[in-house]
Scaffold this motif. Structure first.
Motif, PDB file in Angstrom:
ATOM      1  N   ASP A   1       0.846  -1.209   0.000  1.00  0.00           N
ATOM      2  CA  ASP A   1       0.000   0.000   0.000  1.00  0.00           C
ATOM      3  C   ASP A   1       0.878   1.255   0.000  1.00  0.00           C
ATOM      4  OD1 ASP A   1      -2.288  -1.478  -0.039  1.00  0.00           O
ATOM      5  OD2 ASP A   1      -2.767  -1.224   2.095  1.00  0.00           O
ATOM      6  N   GLU A   2       1.939   1.216   0.787  1.00  0.00           N
ATOM      7  CA  GLU A   2       2.849   2.361   0.854  1.00  0.00           C
ATOM      8  C   GLU A   2       3.492   2.629  -0.503  1.00  0.00           C
ATOM      9  OE1 GLU A   2       7.108   3.552   3.045  1.00  0.00           O
ATOM     10  OE2 GLU A   2       5.881   1.903   3.859  1.00  0.00           O
ATOM     11  N   ALA A   3       3.926   1.571  -1.161  1.00  0.00           N
ATOM     12  CA  ALA A   3       4.580   1.718  -2.466  1.00  0.00           C
ATOM     13  C   ALA A   3       3.615   2.251  -3.509  1.00  0.00           C
ATOM     14  CB  ALA A   3       5.153   0.376  -2.916  1.00  0.00           C
ATOM     15  N   ILE A   4       2.392   1.751  -3.493  1.00  0.00           N
ATOM     16  CA  ILE A   4       1.392   2.175  -4.476  1.00  0.00           C
ATOM     17  C   ILE A   4       0.974   3.629  -4.225  1.00  0.00           C
ATOM     18  CG2 ILE A   4      -0.958   1.770  -5.313  1.00  0.00           C
ATOM     19  CD1 ILE A   4      -0.403  -1.252  -4.655  1.00  0.00           C
ATOM     20  N   ALA A   5       0.815   3.974  -2.945  1.00  0.00           N
ATOM     21  CA  ALA A   5       0.434   5.353  -2.605  1.00  0.00           C
ATOM     22  C   ALA A   5       1.532   6.323  -3.004  1.00  0.00           C
ATOM     23  CB  ALA A   5       0.147   5.465  -1.115  1.00  0.00           C
ATOM     24  N   ALA A   6       2.778   5.964  -2.771  1.00  0.00           N
ATOM     25  CA  ALA A   6       3.905   6.852  -3.097  1.00  0.00           C
ATOM     26  C   ALA A   6       4.004   7.104  -4.596  1.00  0.00           C
ATOM     27  CB  ALA A   6       5.210   6.250  -2.578  1.00  0.00           C
ATOM     28  N   THR A   7       3.546   6.137  -5.397  1.00  0.00           N
ATOM     29  CA  THR A   7       3.586   6.313  -6.868  1.00  0.00           C
ATOM     30  C   THR A   7       2.215   6.688  -7.411  1.00  0.00           C
ATOM     31  OG1 THR A   7       3.248   3.920  -7.112  1.00  0.00           O
ATOM     32  CG2 THR A   7       5.516   4.732  -7.193  1.00  0.00           C
ATOM     33  N   LYS A   8       1.280   7.018  -6.480  1.00  0.00           N
ATOM     34  CA  LYS A   8      -0.072   7.459  -6.828  1.00  0.00           C
ATOM     35  C   LYS A   8      -0.815   6.442  -7.698  1.00  0.00           C
ATOM     36  CE  LYS A   8       1.298  12.293  -6.506  1.00  0.00           C
ATOM     37  NZ  LYS A   8       1.396  13.621  -7.178  1.00  0.00           N
ATOM     38  N   GLY A   9      -0.431   5.183  -7.578  1.00  0.00           N
ATOM     39  CA  GLY A   9      -1.100   4.113  -8.313  1.00  0.00           C
ATOM     40  C   GLY A   9      -0.930   4.206  -9.809  1.00  0.00           C
ATOM     41  N   LYS A  10       0.102   4.924 -10.246  1.00  0.00           N
ATOM     42  CA  LYS A  10       0.295   5.151 -11.687  1.00  0.00           C
ATOM     43  C   LYS A  10       1.523   4.425 -12.243  1.00  0.00           C
ATOM     44  CE  LYS A  10      -3.147   8.073 -11.940  1.00  0.00           C
ATOM     45  NZ  LYS A  10      -4.388   7.716 -12.679  1.00  0.00           N
ATOM     46  N   ASN A  11       2.210   3.700 -11.384  1.00  0.00           N
ATOM     47  CA  ASN A  11       3.431   3.025 -11.839  1.00  0.00           C
ATOM     48  C   ASN A  11       3.117   1.549 -12.108  1.00  0.00           C
ATOM     49  OD1 ASN A  11       5.966   1.573 -11.861  1.00  0.00           O
ATOM     50  ND2 ASN A  11       6.909   3.448 -11.051  1.00  0.00           N
ATOM     51  N   SER A  12       3.061   1.177 -13.400  1.00  0.00           N
ATOM     52  CA  SER A  12       2.702  -0.187 -13.798  1.00  0.00           C
ATOM     53  C   SER A  12       3.682  -1.228 -13.237  1.00  0.00           C
ATOM     54  CB  SER A  12       2.655  -0.289 -15.327  1.00  0.00           C
ATOM     55  OG  SER A  12       2.417  -1.602 -15.735  1.00  0.00           O
ATOM     56  N   GLU A  13       4.979  -0.874 -13.219  1.00  0.00           N
ATOM     57  CA  GLU A  13       5.984  -1.819 -12.739  1.00  0.00           C
ATOM     58  C   GLU A  13       5.796  -2.098 -11.251  1.00  0.00           C
ATOM     59  OE1 GLU A  13       9.613  -4.188 -13.261  1.00  0.00           O
ATOM     60  OE2 GLU A  13       7.998  -3.455 -14.553  1.00  0.00           O
ATOM     61  N   VAL A  14       5.516  -1.079 -10.467  1.00  0.00           N
ATOM     62  CA  VAL A  14       5.292  -1.260  -9.037  1.00  0.00           C
ATOM     63  C   VAL A  14       4.066  -2.128  -8.792  1.00  0.00           C
ATOM     64  CG1 VAL A  14       4.620  -0.080  -6.897  1.00  0.00           C
ATOM     65  CG2 VAL A  14       6.486   0.830  -8.301  1.00  0.00           C
ATOM     66  N   LEU A  15       2.978  -1.832  -9.531  1.00  0.00           N
ATOM     67  CA  LEU A  15       1.755  -2.630  -9.382  1.00  0.00           C
ATOM     68  C   LEU A  15       1.994  -4.086  -9.783  1.00  0.00           C
ATOM     69  CD1 LEU A  15      -0.769  -0.006 -10.758  1.00  0.00           C
ATOM     70  CD2 LEU A  15      -0.814  -0.987  -8.447  1.00  0.00           C
ATOM     71  N   PHE A  16       2.716  -4.281 -10.888  1.00  0.00           N
ATOM     72  CA  PHE A  16       3.003  -5.642 -11.356  1.00  0.00           C
ATOM     73  C   PHE A  16       3.816  -6.414 -10.327  1.00  0.00           C
ATOM     74  CE2 PHE A  16       6.655  -7.876 -13.462  1.00  0.00           C
ATOM     75  CZ  PHE A  16       6.037  -9.119 -13.511  1.00  0.00           C
ATOM     76  N   ARG A  17       4.931  -5.817  -9.855  1.00  0.00           N
ATOM     77  CA  ARG A  17       5.778  -6.533  -8.901  1.00  0.00           C
ATOM     78  C   ARG A  17       5.056  -6.763  -7.568  1.00  0.00           C
ATOM     79  NH1 ARG A  17       9.425  -9.346 -11.679  1.00  0.00           N
ATOM     80  NH2 ARG A  17      10.690  -8.027 -13.050  1.00  0.00           N
ATOM     81  N   ALA A  18       4.211  -5.789  -7.175  1.00  0.00           N
ATOM     82  CA  ALA A  18       3.444  -5.964  -5.937  1.00  0.00           C
ATOM     83  C   ALA A  18       2.481  -7.142  -6.077  1.00  0.00           C
ATOM     84  CB  ALA A  18       2.689  -4.689  -5.607  1.00  0.00           C
ATOM     85  N   GLY A  19       1.770  -7.187  -7.221  1.00  0.00           N
ATOM     86  CA  GLY A  19       0.861  -8.310  -7.462  1.00  0.00           C
ATOM     87  C   GLY A  19       1.616  -9.629  -7.534  1.00  0.00           C
TER      88      GLY A  19
END
Length: 632
Positions: free
Chosen positions: A146-164
């Motif tokens: 959640d912290e990583a996604i919030a820091a990138t405002k949910g707009k970073n595809s790579e962060v979302l992919f690696r988190a998933g």
């Protein structure tokens, strides 16, 4: 001259040079999708602009090696990158490697270094979420993602992919997962990946559906990579991986043939994608194709370069199943001291026995039984017993029987009572042999003719051995008669079984006659004439047997001594009945078989005599009985 002048200004040529360098760098930036801005700036300031694409390529190559389970090669690259250029991104990929190869504590250290290098690079927070998942701490994992996604405002595809993806990496003892959370994040990553550039997203979604045991949606996602919407972005390796993962789904549901078809497709797409061979070997084992499975797993070891003891142990197991005990032992010898698994001692023992290394077999199986008594099965005692027997020592013979007796009541595949009985018979402990032959017959749904033959012979031999173990003469007579009559019953059953199949076994009647004679003694036998029809039946069947043009000559020689004994008894019987003509006929038949037979000659040439039948062995079936002399 001040050196700073040349670095940051001072003349027109330097300014032009800096401008050209900057233009060159930003031209290359457009080619580097996965490198963070901080890494690019660091590269610009150290003047290594021409290395930037190579570093990105190294990461992709290392990731490819990791997916292909070329772990040593991947590790070398990731560690080298993190050492030579300790950027946040390189630390993340080193941590990612360590996480996937079961080293969460080292991974945590790498991710923390990455955060220290660049607190804004949220991939390392995602990595720390993965570390939490290895400890089954879902709350911390969610907080970090959640912290990583919030820091990138949910707009970073790579962060979302690696988190998933992190939520799909672990199961069982390795950690926790959350496929629903994974699918949610991966769907968001896919929405941002509008040009379908990242083939790893549908692959991770397939993994999430697999964790949910939803095979249909999982296959659909993998098929996107093979020949669907993502096929244009896929290379041979990703297609191989997708086919392999479909194969693994069929493997999980024990549809071994279908699984093998997809593994073969994976190998055709990329013969160097090592994990395929490991799963393919498992599917082949499911089909009991052990020989091909073992060589396929060996190919996995070669292509992956793995040194993982657990995986090498699997190769040893498959070679063991294939009956290739030499190769199995070769792998097992390399694992000594590396794997704390008693199964190594069991397999070493079984394979050593198969190769005639009986000392090693005895030592290994005793070690296994001592170390893991709760895992011992009857086969362990069976093979230990057989190994002891091969040592050729009195102690070995004794311990062989001890261990076979432990295995016999539980073994439903082999009737070990027969093996024990044979050992007692071989050591002339005929009373114990009788006991175990009886148990062997009781354990058989349909006892064989050989079972009854051995039971009969054991009783027959014990009839003669009674005097060696019992001193009282009255008790000797009782036991002697008991064993000989039991022998008669066994031989009678042998004749019944054989003749039911339309065949004959003449010696069954011969031994019935002999057993009756010795059970009752000379005078009682001649008085009753009980053995006579049995000797006559033996002679009838033996002579008929000798008429076979293919085997007659052999049978004639085999039956000769038994026929002589039978005719001699009939001479005595005829004399007792005062039938001299019949007695002379039988004596002449003896001389036809043996022209030098002294008993027959003496009878024909001298005064009337009686002839006591000898006891002779059954050739080719068991150890001979001692021959008993004749009397006039």
């Amino acid at each position: 001259m001040n050196s700073h002048f040349f670095l940051f200004g001072g003349n027109f040529l330097v300014s032009r040079l800096v401008l050209k360098m900057t233009t060159f760098v930003f031209h290359n930036l457009r080619m580097r999708m996965n490198l963070s801005k901080k890494t690019l700036l660091a590269t610009l300031f150290v003047g290594a602009t021409t290395f930037a694409p190579a570093v990105a390529q190294d990461v992709q190559t290392a990731l490819k090696d990791l997916e292909a389970e070329r772990v040593p090669k991947a590790e070398q690259t990731f560690r080298q990158l993190a050492s030579s250029s300790p950027s946040a991104e390189n630390q993340f990929y080193l941590g990612y490697f360590l996480l996937k190869t079961g080293k969460p504590d080292e991974a945590k250290a790498a991710f923390e270094k990455g955060l220290a290098a660049d607190p804004k690079n949220q991939l390392n927070n995602v990595g720390l979420a993965g570390v939490a998942l290895t400890k089954k701490d879902l709350n911390t994992a969610k907080a970090k993602t959640d912290e990583a996604i919030a820091a990138t405002k949910g707009k970073n595809s790579e962060v979302l992919f690696r988190a998933g993806e992190m939520y799909t990496l672990f199961e069982g003892d390795k950690g926790a997962n959350d496929p629903a959370r994974a699918i949610e994040l991966l769907e968001r990553a896919k929405t941002l990946d509008k040009k379908n550039q990242n083939v790893e997203i549908p692959m991770a979604m397939g993994d999430a559906y697999t964790l949910r045991n939803e095979g249909g949606p999982a296959v659909s996602r993998y098929e996107e990579v093979i020949d669907g919407t993502m096929a244009a972005q896929s290379n041979n390796t990703t297609k191989a991986e997708a086919n392999a993962k479909i194969g693994q789904l069929y493997l999980r549901s024990k549809q071994y043939k279908l699984a093998q078809e997809f593994f073969e497709k994976a190998i055709a797409a990329d013969p160097e994608f090592a994990p395929t061979y490991r799963s393919y070997a498992d599917a082949l084992v499911g089909s009991k194709a052990y020989k091909k499975a073992s060589s396929t797993y060996d190919t996995y070891v070669t292509k992956s370069g793995t040194k993982d003891p657990e995986l090498l142990l699997n190769v040893a197991k498959y070679y063991f199943l294939a009956g290739d005990h030499m190769k199995s032992l070769d792998y097992l010898s390399k694992l000594q001291g590396q794997v704390n698994d008693p199964i190594i001692d069991r397999m070493t023992g079984w394979s050593s026995l198969a190769l005639g290394k009986n000392d090693v077999a005895v030592a290994s199986l005793n070690k296994f039984i001592s170390a893991a008594p709760q895992k011992v099965i009857f086969d362990d005692y069976k093979y230990l017993g057989r190994a002891y027997a091969q040592l050729g020592t009195p102690e070995g013979d004794s311990l062989s029987i001890v261990n076979l007796e432990k295995a016999a009541p539980l073994d439903t595949t082999e009737n070990l009572y027969k093996e024990i009985a044979d050992k007692y018979y071989g050591t002339k402990q005929y009373d114990k042999a009788v006991s175990y032959f009886e148990k062997a017959i009781s354990a058989e749904e349909k006892p064989s003719t050989n079972d009854y033959l051995k039971l009969g012979l054991a009783n027959y031999q014990q009839g003669f051995a009674v005097s060696k173990t019992v001193a009282d003469t009255a008790q000797q007579r009782t036991l002697r008669r008991e064993y000989f009559m039991k022998a008669d019953s066994a031989f009678a059953k042998l004749s019944e079984v054989v003749e039911k199949d339309g065949k004959t076994y003449p010696l069954a009647y011969y031994y019935r006659a002999q057993s009756n004679y010795y059970a009752n003694g000379r005078d009682a036998s001649l008085a009753s004439g009980a053995p006579v029809p049995m000797y006559e039946k033996f002679i009838e069947q033996a002579l008929a047997e000798q008429q076979n043009p293919e085997t007659g000559a052999t049978k004639k020689e085999q039956n000769r001594k038994y026929l002589i004994t039978s005719y001699k008894y009939l001479i005595s019987d005829a004399i007792a009945k005062k039938d001299d003509g019949k007695a002379k006929d039988y004596a002449n038949k003896v001389l036809e078989l043996d022209p030098n037979d002294k008993d027959a000659k003496d009878f024909l040439e001298g005064p009337k005599s009686t002839v006591t039948p000898g006891k002779t062995p059954v050739k080719g079936t068991t150890k001979p009985a001692p021959k008993k002399g004749t009397t006039k």
